[in-house]
Motif scaffolding. Structure first.
Motif, mmCIF file in Angstrom:
data_model
loop_
_atom_site.group_PDB
_atom_site.id
_atom_site.type_symbol
_atom_site.label_atom_id
_atom_site.label_comp_id
_atom_site.label_asym_id
_atom_site.label_seq_id
_atom_site.Cartn_x
_atom_site.Cartn_y
_atom_site.Cartn_z
ATOM 1 N N VAL A 22 -24.240 -57.921 103.139
ATOM 2 C CA VAL A 22 -24.061 -59.369 103.073
ATOM 3 C C VAL A 22 -24.945 -60.024 104.139
ATOM 4 O O VAL A 22 -24.864 -59.673 105.323
ATOM 5 C CB VAL A 22 -22.585 -59.756 103.326
ATOM 6 N N ALA A 23 -25.776 -60.951 103.703
ATOM 7 C CA ALA A 23 -26.691 -61.623 104.628
ATOM 8 C C ALA A 23 -26.487 -63.121 104.561
ATOM 9 O O ALA A 23 -26.284 -63.684 103.485
ATOM 10 C CB ALA A 23 -28.136 -61.296 104.270
ATOM 11 N N ALA A 24 -26.542 -63.759 105.729
ATOM 12 C CA ALA A 24 -26.475 -65.220 105.762
ATOM 13 C C ALA A 24 -27.745 -65.742 106.426
ATOM 14 O O ALA A 24 -28.203 -65.185 107.411
ATOM 15 C CB ALA A 24 -25.255 -65.686 106.544
ATOM 16 N N VAL A 25 -28.286 -66.793 105.845
ATOM 17 C CA VAL A 25 -29.549 -67.331 106.365
ATOM 18 C C VAL A 25 -29.430 -68.817 106.643
ATOM 19 O O VAL A 25 -28.577 -69.517 106.094
ATOM 20 C CB VAL A 25 -30.721 -67.137 105.374
ATOM 21 N N ARG A 26 -30.342 -69.264 107.501
ATOM 22 C CA ARG A 26 -30.514 -70.688 107.764
ATOM 23 C C ARG A 26 -31.993 -70.974 107.555
ATOM 24 O O ARG A 26 -32.846 -70.260 108.073
ATOM 25 C CB ARG A 26 -30.103 -70.960 109.211
ATOM 26 N N VAL A 27 -32.310 -71.959 106.780
ATOM 27 C CA VAL A 27 -33.710 -72.280 106.501
ATOM 28 C C VAL A 27 -34.011 -73.663 107.050
ATOM 29 O O VAL A 27 -33.257 -74.615 106.792
ATOM 30 C CB VAL A 27 -34.000 -72.293 104.980
ATOM 31 N N THR A 73 -40.151 -76.456 108.074
ATOM 32 C CA THR A 73 -41.132 -75.374 108.205
ATOM 33 C C THR A 73 -40.886 -74.243 107.208
ATOM 34 O O THR A 73 -41.721 -73.371 107.053
ATOM 35 C CB THR A 73 -41.069 -74.756 109.619
ATOM 36 N N LEU A 74 -39.731 -74.270 106.577
ATOM 37 C CA LEU A 74 -39.281 -73.196 105.679
ATOM 38 C C LEU A 74 -39.193 -71.850 106.395
ATOM 39 O O LEU A 74 -39.237 -70.794 105.772
ATOM 40 C CB LEU A 74 -40.162 -73.132 104.430
ATOM 41 N N GLU A 75 -39.074 -71.904 107.709
ATOM 42 C CA GLU A 75 -38.818 -70.685 108.465
ATOM 43 C C GLU A 75 -37.361 -70.278 108.255
ATOM 44 O O GLU A 75 -36.477 -71.134 108.187
ATOM 45 C CB GLU A 75 -39.067 -70.907 109.953
ATOM 46 N N VAL A 76 -37.168 -68.981 108.177
ATOM 47 C CA VAL A 76 -35.838 -68.459 107.866
ATOM 48 C C VAL A 76 -35.270 -67.752 109.084
ATOM 49 O O VAL A 76 -35.948 -66.930 109.696
ATOM 50 C CB VAL A 76 -35.922 -67.463 106.694
ATOM 51 N N THR A 77 -34.052 -68.086 109.428
ATOM 52 C CA THR A 77 -33.343 -67.341 110.460
ATOM 53 C C THR A 77 -32.236 -66.548 109.787
ATOM 54 O O THR A 77 -31.470 -67.115 108.999
ATOM 55 C CB THR A 77 -32.696 -68.305 111.478
ATOM 56 N N VAL A 78 -32.177 -65.267 110.072
ATOM 57 C CA VAL A 78 -31.071 -64.468 109.549
ATOM 58 C C VAL A 78 -29.907 -64.664 110.514
ATOM 59 O O VAL A 78 -29.966 -64.249 111.667
ATOM 60 C CB VAL A 78 -31.451 -62.980 109.446
ATOM 61 N N GLU A 79 -28.883 -65.350 110.045
ATOM 62 C CA GLU A 79 -27.778 -65.693 110.947
ATOM 63 C C GLU A 79 -26.815 -64.547 111.157
ATOM 64 O O GLU A 79 -26.268 -64.375 112.226
ATOM 65 C CB GLU A 79 -27.012 -66.896 110.395
ATOM 66 N N SER A 80 -26.590 -63.788 110.103
ATOM 67 C CA SER A 80 -25.729 -62.622 110.265
ATOM 68 C C SER A 80 -26.099 -61.603 109.205
ATOM 69 O O SER A 80 -26.644 -61.955 108.152
ATOM 70 C CB SER A 80 -24.255 -63.010 110.114
ATOM 71 N N PHE A 81 -25.833 -60.356 109.526
ATOM 72 C CA PHE A 81 -26.078 -59.304 108.542
ATOM 73 C C PHE A 81 -24.984 -58.263 108.676
ATOM 74 O O PHE A 81 -24.794 -57.683 109.747
ATOM 75 C CB PHE A 81 -27.458 -58.662 108.739
ATOM 76 N N ASP A 82 -24.257 -58.055 107.608
ATOM 77 C CA ASP A 82 -23.166 -57.076 107.595
ATOM 78 C C ASP A 82 -23.484 -55.990 106.591
ATOM 79 O O ASP A 82 -23.710 -56.280 105.419
ATOM 80 C CB ASP A 82 -21.847 -57.743 107.208
ATOM 81 N N ALA A 83 -23.482 -54.754 107.053
ATOM 82 C CA ALA A 83 -23.803 -53.622 106.174
ATOM 83 C C ALA A 83 -22.561 -52.741 106.027
ATOM 84 O O ALA A 83 -22.128 -52.100 106.987
ATOM 85 C CB ALA A 83 -24.963 -52.828 106.770
#
Ligand SMILES: Cc1cc2nc3c(=O)[nH]c(=O)nc-3n(C[C@H](O)[C@H](O)[C@H](O)COP(=O)(O)OP(=O)(O)OC[C@H]3O[C@@H](n4cnc5c(N)ncnc54)[C@H](O)[C@@H]3O)c2cc1C
Ligand code: FES
Ligand code: FES
Lengths: 291, 160, 739
Positions: free
Chosen positions: C601-606, C610-620
């Motif tokens: 599960v991945a959460a992003v902020r764009v 700039t359309l730059e993407v920050t990965v806010e959280s990543f759960d594996a």
């Protein structure tokens, strides 16, 4: 290292005068070595020009950050780490401090110099838009003497400048009032990643307003949207005397787009650069308090 | 290593020991350490200043040795990963790396340790954000960085 | 004390932490030459001439061309299409043509620039479409290295009765392994002894041995291959080291000196193998109520100029294309084609990340189309016990897809966070947020009968002073194999880890326990460690008539055995788990002995400016049988996830005229500390009976999930389907279409 070092030699002058003497005496163009963070990339890749190199790194005359009269004077060998740490720079020239914090990462900031960034002349150099926005002057020095060149007239083309073969960059001089006080300002770097990133677009904005809210000062400087870092003079003129409102944001954005000429390269596309240049400006304008 | 051209004698201390070797002044400090002085603990990952595998300290300042000329070592104090531990005892940071899994293939590790040790020396209580900023010039392809962050946090706790 | 399941510290950790570990470029050598490769500057054409500039000083330079190859000029892998040095024709940019060696490394690059190669240029085939259009015939009649078809149910009939068809195309790009240690090899030919010794950075010493013999015209007994400490590999050091080893050997053979070849970063990037680009079209037959009647998957990979391992990559990609789902009717057709680009090869995941990207994105797009939550639609089709995969393997009870997804959805608060993102997006001026998931499986070990063919063997020896020594060809490259093997052996013998020693993989000393690839080492070879230990244990107990009380007692029993009976060894040999049948002709059956099941599960902020993407959280979340060493296992997952984040967001190999145009670490962008969040790893354990202490393989698994999870999160954030990775800001701008 892909270069064959036999074709290179290094002079290590002990004083600035000695260095200037060597520059004056040399028939071939000497390669000036500061922190080496650009030159060593070229040398290791085998694309550095063979010949004599002159090491500036030991010349303490080229270091230091001082307030001199109504200027901030930065020695050419000032590193990004020093820029970040300086109270003076952080207070009077915040865009430059912010730019310094985005260069490479710690190890590069410890070695890379402002003079090297300027002389290297990459259109993506991160310190360059702030210097343009602050009306910096470049202090060039040779055995013949010292002269100051306004930074927006320093480059003559892609990686070409007015500096003569016997000149070196001694210092950078910035009027104390350039960035200060109530003026709104912003540094924007859009790189390939969050650190160790070359800019796809880099910008510095300074904007001042009079008592009636109309704009009385504007600097909009960009890197990576043209062969050299550029000040967008038409944009600046367009907004002078006006108040910030949605219409101005729109019309000024159009002027901005007509004034830049970015290209496609391995780091980004012209289209993306145009998009980012415009939105950076829009967002800056929109977020100026009280508009 | 180059055996031609104008060689010079570089004198410096490396991890506290005096060294003196002849080499081209423009050889990179990395090549000087590895191929002239024979000290291979410092690694090469890119030779473009980008990965930090070659990080050393020069008079206590972290630099990427692949973009530093050997000439700039003249008369200086050079620190590598070999200077971080005593012969029979790992440093707190090295121990934390061992416990937290901060090293996998190990090729980035010398640079990570040198850069990280410098951060610990600053003496402030470390936060994850501070670590991620300070270490951002050190690339690691194995760990995904989390275990290195943990290692630094643990070492920072330990030192208090 | 039980060691398995604990985070025993890395066996070789101290050497690595003190700088003492010797990687290939660190080996002390005396009297050796540096080697360098001269490569083609065109993608396709005939070599007309090779000349050596008379103006350059060639004294002391060893020169090797195709004419100097003592054996056969061929890299023996699945096909025999690739020469070790191009002789008359070049098939791709950067193809090796001439080798040079000299004492002074500094001179080599200049000398290389003085080798003049004239070509007759032919029009190159640079992409999948040009290859399929047969613009040039590069491989056999059809440019297809391998084609595979999987059929389950009756796809045609299902499409015939479909109310509608939902179709999308998905693309994944080239990816570079970007191990931080570049490839390197040292070769020494001893003419008097007729013996060749090679040491270097590699995953598979026996592959190198097998590849060297025909090229050098030597018998296997004449060649010894040893692994040096290896600074990361990720598949990139599976097949390529054979080529580099052969080059160094050819130079050593001709010069009579030890030859060392170490690539710099640029050469490593332009010349060595990468992940296969892939284009996958999926068509779905839906009935009137939106139920899936059938899936029709069509995938094409770009293999590059030579076959290398492409058929096997395609195989794994094809098998994983159906995902962890039970579709009644599914067809997967796939092929890997030839182009005039550097050959692509092994990379963690081995074809699966490409097709899993397609299937998981497709499930997400379908859910969007049908107005359903992404996890809900998936739930309906996720495999249940007793159901069959796309390749008709009945998974029996070894299925955990539903459980792992449910756990992931619950523990990440997936549904709530989806709503929170949507709420946020309604009010934010400059930012968008999104959350996405991917559910998948990854088979461990070689595909189908592969493990049987490998016929791995492993030896455990107990020395007279009571040390347990493990002889295996499997390599440590950061994944922690030395440590997990030591834990398995220690527990099997009831001894502390300090009593176990791992013998350096050297083909003269260790048996062939198979390659270190395919997530097989811990599970398949680890089991062999356990079994060989069992054999030794039995032998010693039989001799002593009892078992040991403690390590000292063990040592004295071992000493007694040595005195009275001689050496004490135990061997093990791979046996397939019972009842697993695979039919390679129709691609049906037990493709793998075991699967790891996962939901990421991945959460992003764009940033919209700039359309730059920050990965806010990543759960594996993953089910992996048994975790042998939590710190090492988490490290594997975290590292793989970050590699997958790079694959999804920023790692782009930009090809120009058939060569990598951004071949350095400044421009090939891998994530830094500042680009990724702390990856949260969650394990579920259900012991697998044929893995050591229940463990399954996990090495490749984490590479599969980030691509689709992040692309789905981006789709959620931006409201446009993101069906291609890397989803760079430039690509997102194209999708959003605003200027
Ligand atoms: C990994 C890495 C990351 C980087 N990241 C960034 C980044 O984010 N942003 C950025 O802008 N740059 C970046 N750079 C480039 C570089 O660090 C900067 O341009 C730096 O400011 C160069 O300074 P230096 O002292 O190291 O220059 P050097 O390499 O020593 O010199 C650069 C050029 O300037 C000339 N020169 C140097 N000093 C003088 C002088 N006083 N007078 C006249 N000529 C002079 C030299 O002859 C040479 O042509 C990066 C470099 C690396 C290796
Ligand atoms: S080798 Fe110096 S930074 Fe990579
Ligand atoms: S541990 Fe392998 S690169 Fe960091």
């Amino acid at each position: 290292m892909r270069a064959r070092l036999a074709g290179f030699s290094l002079e290590r002058p002990g004083t600035l005068d000695e260095a200037l003497g060597m520059l004056a005496a040399s028939k071939e163009r000497l390669t000036l070595l500061a922190g080496g963070t650009d030159l060593y990339v070229y040398l290791n890749a085998g694309v550095a020009r063979p010949g004599r190199w002159l090491d500036l790194w030991g010349l303490d005359e080229l270091r230091g950050i001082h307030e001199v009269g109504d200027h901030v004077v930065l020695g050419a060998l000032t590193t990004y780490t020093e820029l970040r740490a300086s109270e003076l720079v952080r207070g009077a020239l915040p865009l430059l401090a912010q730019a310094a914090a985005t260069v490479g990462a710690v190890a590069i900031q410890n070695r890379g110099t402002l003079g090297g960034n300027i002389a290297n002349g990459s259109p993506a150099g991160d310190s360059l838009p702030p210097l343009l926005a602050y009306d910096a002057e470049i202090g060039l020095r040779s055995a013949r003497g010292r002269r100051f060149v306004p930074f927006d007239r320093f480059y003559t083309g892609y990686r070409a400048s007015v500096a003569a073969p016997d000149e070196l960059i001694e210092q950078i001089r910035i009027p104390l009032g350039a960035g200060s006080g109530s003026r709104a300002c912003r540094f924007v770097k859009v790189g390939t990643r969050a650190a160790q990133a070359i800019s796809k677009v880099v910008a510095a904005f300074v904007l001042g307003r009079g008592a009636d809210g109309s704009i009385d000062h504007c600097r909009a400087a960009f890197g990576s949207v043209a062969p050299t870092p550029v000040r967008l003079r038409r944009l600046e003129q367009h907004v002078i005397g006006k108040r910030i409102d949605p219409a101005l944001i729109r019309t000024s954005s159009d002027v901005l787009l007509s004034e830049i000429a970015p290209i496609d390269d391995i780091r980004s596309t012209a289209r993306y650069r145009r998009f980012v240049a415009r939105t950076a400006w829009q967002r800056f304008m929109e977020e100026i308090p009280g508009h | 290593m180059s055996e031609e051209g104008e060689l010079t004698t570089i004198r410096c201390t490396i991890d506290g020991r005096p060294h003196e070797h002849r080499c081209h002044p423009l050889a990179s400090a990395l090549d000087f350490l590895r191929y002239v002085a024979g000290l291979t603990a410092t690694k090469e990952g890119c030779k473009e200043g980008e990965c930090g595998a070659c990080a050393i300290t020069l008079d206590g300042v972290v630099v990427n040795s692949c973009v530093v000329p050997a000439a700039h070592l003249q008369g200086r104090r050079v620190g590598t990963v070999e200077g971080l531990s005593r012969p029979d005892e790992l440093s707190a940071l090295q121990k934390a790396f061992l416990e937290c899994g901060g090293a996998q293939c190990g090729i980035c590790t010398p640079g990570m340790l040198v850069t990280g040790a410098r951060l610990l020396e600053e003496g402030e209580r470390l936060t994850e954000a501070r670590i991620r900023e300070h270490m951002a010039g050190n690339l690691c392809r194995c760990t995904g960085y989390g275990k290195i962050v943990e290692s630094l946090l643990r070492a920072s706790e330990e030192e208090r | 004390m039980r060691l398995v399941g604990t985070s025993a510290p890395r066996a070789e950790g101290e050497a690595k932490l003190t700088g003492r570990a010797r990687y290939v470029d660190d080996l002390p050598l005396t009297d050796f030459l540096w080697g360098l490769t001269v490569r083609s500057t065109i993608p396709y054409g005939r070599i007309l001439s090779v000349d050596f500039d008379a103006g350059a000083d060639w004294s002391g330079v060893t020169i090797v061309t195709a004419k100097d190859v003592p054996g056969k000029n061929v890299v023996v892998l699945l096909e025999q299409d690739q020469p070790i040095l191009a002789a008359d024709r070049v098939m791709h940019r950067e193809e090796p043509i001439v080798l040079l060696a000299h004492r002074d490394r500094d001179r080599l690059w200049e000398l290389a620039s003085r080798v003049r190669i004239e070509y007759e240029r032919w029009e190159p085939v640079l992409d999948i479409d040009a290859s399929l259009a047969l613009e040039q015939r590069l491989f056999k009649d059809d440019n297809v290295f391998k084609a595979i078809r999987i059929d389950k149910g009756d796809v045609e009939a299902a499409f015939a009765r479909a109310a509608r068809v939902f179709e999308r195309t998905y693309e994944t790009g080239l990816q570079e392994q970007a191990y931080i240690e570049n490839q390197g090899m040292v070769a020494t030919w001893d003419a008097a002894a007729g013996r060749l010794e090679v040491v270097g950075s590699m995953q598979c010493p026996y592959y190198v041995l097998k590849g060297l013999c025909p090229i050098m015209g030597l018998a296997p007994e004449q060649v010894v291959v040893e692994q040096a400490a290896t600074g990361g590999a990720f598949g990139g050091k599976e097949d390529y080291p054979t080529i580099l080893a052969a080059h160094a050997s050819l130079l050593s053979y001709k010069s009579g000196k030890t030859v060392k070849m170490i690539y710099d970063r640029v050469e490593d990037l332009v010349a060595t193998t990468k992940r296969h680009p892939c284009r996958t079209r999926i068509r779905t037959a839906l009935d009137a109520s939106g139920s899936i009647l059938a899936m029709d998957v069509d995938a094409t990979m770009d293999g590059g100029a030579y076959c290398t391992l492409s058929p096997v990559v395609l195989s794994r990609g094809t098998i994983h294309a159906g995902g962890p789902y039970n579709f009644e009717n599914i067809r997967v057709e796939s092929r890997v084609v030839a182009t005039n680009t550097p050959p692509n090869g092994a990379f963690r995941g081995f074809g699966a990340p490409q097709t899993i990207f397609a299937m998981e994105r497709h499930m997400d797009n379908l859910a969007r189309e049908l107005g359903r939550a992404p996890h809900e639609l998936r739930e309906e089709y996720l495999l249940r016990p007793g159901q069959t995969t796309a390749f008709s393997q009945n998974v029996g009870d070894d299925v955990y897809a539903l459980d792992i997804q449910r756990e992931a959805v619950a523990r990440t608060r997936f549904e709530e966070r989806r709503r929170e993102c949507e709420e946020f997006n309604r009010s934010s001026r400059w930012e968008r947020r999104g959350i996405g998931l991917a559910t998948f499986l990854h088979g461990a070990g070689f595909t189908g009968n592969g493990e049987v063919v490998l016929d791995s063997r492993l030896k455990v020896e107990v020395t007279a002073d009571g040390l347990v020594q493990i002889y295996s060809a499997n390599t440590e490259m950061g994944q922690g194999k030395d440590t997990t093997f030591s834990q398995i052996a220690a527990d099997s013998m009831g001894l502390p880890m300090a009593r176990v020693r791992i013998i350096t993989p050297n083909t003269a000393r260790v048996p062939n326990s198979g390659p270190t690839v395919a997530s097989r080492t811990a599970m398949v070879v680890g089991y062999l460690v356990q079994e060989a230990c069992g054999a030794v244990r039995k032998a010693l107990e039989a001799h002593a008539g009892r078992t040991w009380r403690d390590p000292d007692d063990f040592a004295s029993l071992a000493a007694a055995h040595h005195r009275e009976r001689g050496a004490l060894e135990g061997w093990s040999r791979y046996e397939p788990p019972p009842g697993k049948v695979w039919d390679d002709k129709v691609y049906r059956g037990a493709a793998y002995g075991a699967y790891a099941w996962a939901c990421y599960v991945a959460a992003v902020r764009v940033r919209l400016d700039t359309l730059e993407v920050t990965v806010e959280s990543f759960d594996a979340f993953q089910e992996v049988g048994r975790v042998l060493n939590p710190v090492i296992a988490e490290g594997q997952i975290e590292g793989g996830v970050v590699q997958g984040i790079g694959y999804a967001l920023c790692e782009e190999v930009k090809m120009k005229d058939g060569a990598m145009a951004n071949a350095n670490f400044t421009n090939y962008i891998i994530p830094t500390f500042a680009d990724v969040p702390a990856v949260k790893v969650h394990f579920a354990e259900r012991p697998y009976p044929f893995g050591p202490f229940g463990a399954k393989g996990i090495g490749e698994l984490p590479m599969d999930g980030p691509g689709p999870a992040l692309a789905s999160a981006l789709t959620h954030a931006l409201g446009v389907e993101v069906n291609r990775i890397p989803a760079t800001p430039e690509h997102l701008l194209e999708l959003l279409g605003n200027e």
